[in-house]
Motif scaffolding. Structure first.
Motif, PDB file in Angstrom:
ATOM      1  N   GLY A 206       0.797  -1.234   0.000  1.00  0.00           N
ATOM      2  CA  GLY A 206       0.000   0.000   0.000  1.00  0.00           C
ATOM      3  C   GLY A 206       0.820   1.269   0.000  1.00  0.00           C
ATOM      4  O   GLY A 206       0.256   2.373   0.098  1.00  0.00           O
ATOM      5  N   SER A 207       2.127   1.140  -0.115  1.00  0.00           N
ATOM      6  CA  SER A 207       2.980   2.334  -0.086  1.00  0.00           C
ATOM      7  C   SER A 207       2.778   3.170  -1.347  1.00  0.00           C
ATOM      8  O   SER A 207       2.342   2.670  -2.391  1.00  0.00           O
ATOM      9  N   VAL A 208       3.124   4.443  -1.249  1.00  0.00           N
ATOM     10  CA  VAL A 208       2.941   5.364  -2.370  1.00  0.00           C
ATOM     11  C   VAL A 208       3.992   5.075  -3.446  1.00  0.00           C
ATOM     12  O   VAL A 208       5.189   5.062  -3.174  1.00  0.00           O
ATOM     13  N   VAL A 209       3.525   4.835  -4.649  1.00  0.00           N
ATOM     14  CA  VAL A 209       4.411   4.647  -5.801  1.00  0.00           C
ATOM     15  C   VAL A 209       4.465   5.949  -6.592  1.00  0.00           C
ATOM     16  O   VAL A 209       5.492   6.328  -7.143  1.00  0.00           O
ATOM     17  N   GLN A 210       3.322   6.630  -6.616  1.00  0.00           N
ATOM     18  CA  GLN A 210       3.249   7.915  -7.331  1.00  0.00           C
ATOM     19  C   GLN A 210       2.279   8.828  -6.583  1.00  0.00           C
ATOM     20  O   GLN A 210       1.191   8.405  -6.187  1.00  0.00           O
TER      21      GLN A 210
ATOM     22  N   ARG B 112       1.005   9.468   1.902  1.00  0.00           N
ATOM     23  CA  ARG B 112       0.887   8.414   2.927  1.00  0.00           C
ATOM     24  C   ARG B 112       0.343   7.138   2.291  1.00  0.00           C
ATOM     25  O   ARG B 112      -0.474   7.201   1.361  1.00  0.00           O
ATOM     26  N   PRO B 113       0.769   5.987   2.808  1.00  0.00           N
ATOM     27  CA  PRO B 113       0.281   4.718   2.249  1.00  0.00           C
ATOM     28  C   PRO B 113      -1.202   4.511   2.530  1.00  0.00           C
ATOM     29  O   PRO B 113      -1.767   5.129   3.432  1.00  0.00           O
ATOM     30  N   LEU B 114      -1.789   3.624   1.762  1.00  0.00           N
ATOM     31  CA  LEU B 114      -3.165   3.211   2.060  1.00  0.00           C
ATOM     32  C   LEU B 114      -3.176   2.481   3.401  1.00  0.00           C
ATOM     33  O   LEU B 114      -2.244   1.746   3.731  1.00  0.00           O
TER      34      LEU B 114
END
Ligand code: FES
Length: 159
Positions: A133-137, A142-144
């Motif tokens: 869930g980490s931010v890729v773009q 913040r991550p999901l």
């Protein structure tokens, strides 16, 4: 000409108009504070369930989050958005499942797609990794939020 000589359809039309006036007054009363609803005379809105919501077949009523999907529904290396539960279930590697909130951490839009290893938000283009869930773009920073699931047989159940 007296009322007694009117054509029957005219009498019916006038009676209908009088009824419409009463209805309009009732609607105005509701709009002005819901006094009519305290009388108990109103029916619930269309679509209001008559009782507690029933879970999927075979699921005990009141089970925590309920069954989300079957393991075979979740693509390997991808995932599935379960919009009704606001959850995304992913399978980053065969047999390993993860679940995240389907609400984007940027401004709260629901994510709507899982493709090419990311969970995508349609509003401003944020993408989150299916594995964690980490931010890729961005623009999300913040991550999901992770959601807890259990896998029982072929059932993926939200805790
Ligand atoms: Fe998802 Fe803005 S709300 S990218």
């Amino acid at each position: 000409m007296s009322d007694d000589t009117r054509h029957p359809s005219e009498v019916a039309r006038r009676a209908l108009m009088a009824g419409a006036g009463v209805l309009a007054a009732s609607v105005a009363l509701i709009a002005c504070g819901g006094a009519a609803s305290r009388s108990g005379a109103l029916l619930p809105p269309a679509g209001t369930p008559a009782g507690p919501p029933a879970g999927p077949p075979g699921e005990p009523a009141g089970a925590a989050g309920g069954r989300l999907a079957s393991t075979s529904d979740i693509p390997i290396g991808g995932g599935t958005v379960i919009a009704g539960k606001k959850v995304v279930v992913t399978q980053p590697v065969p047999g390993t499942f993860a679940a995240f909130s389907a609400i984007c951490t940027h401004q709260g839009c629901p994510v709507n797609k899982v493709a090419n290893g990311t969970i995508d938000c349609p509003c401003h283009g944020s993408k989150f990794a299916v594995a964690d869930g980490s931010v890729v773009q961005g623009p999300a920073s913040r991550p999901l939020a992770r959601r807890q699931i259990t896998v029982s047989g072929d059932a993926i159940v939200l805790e």
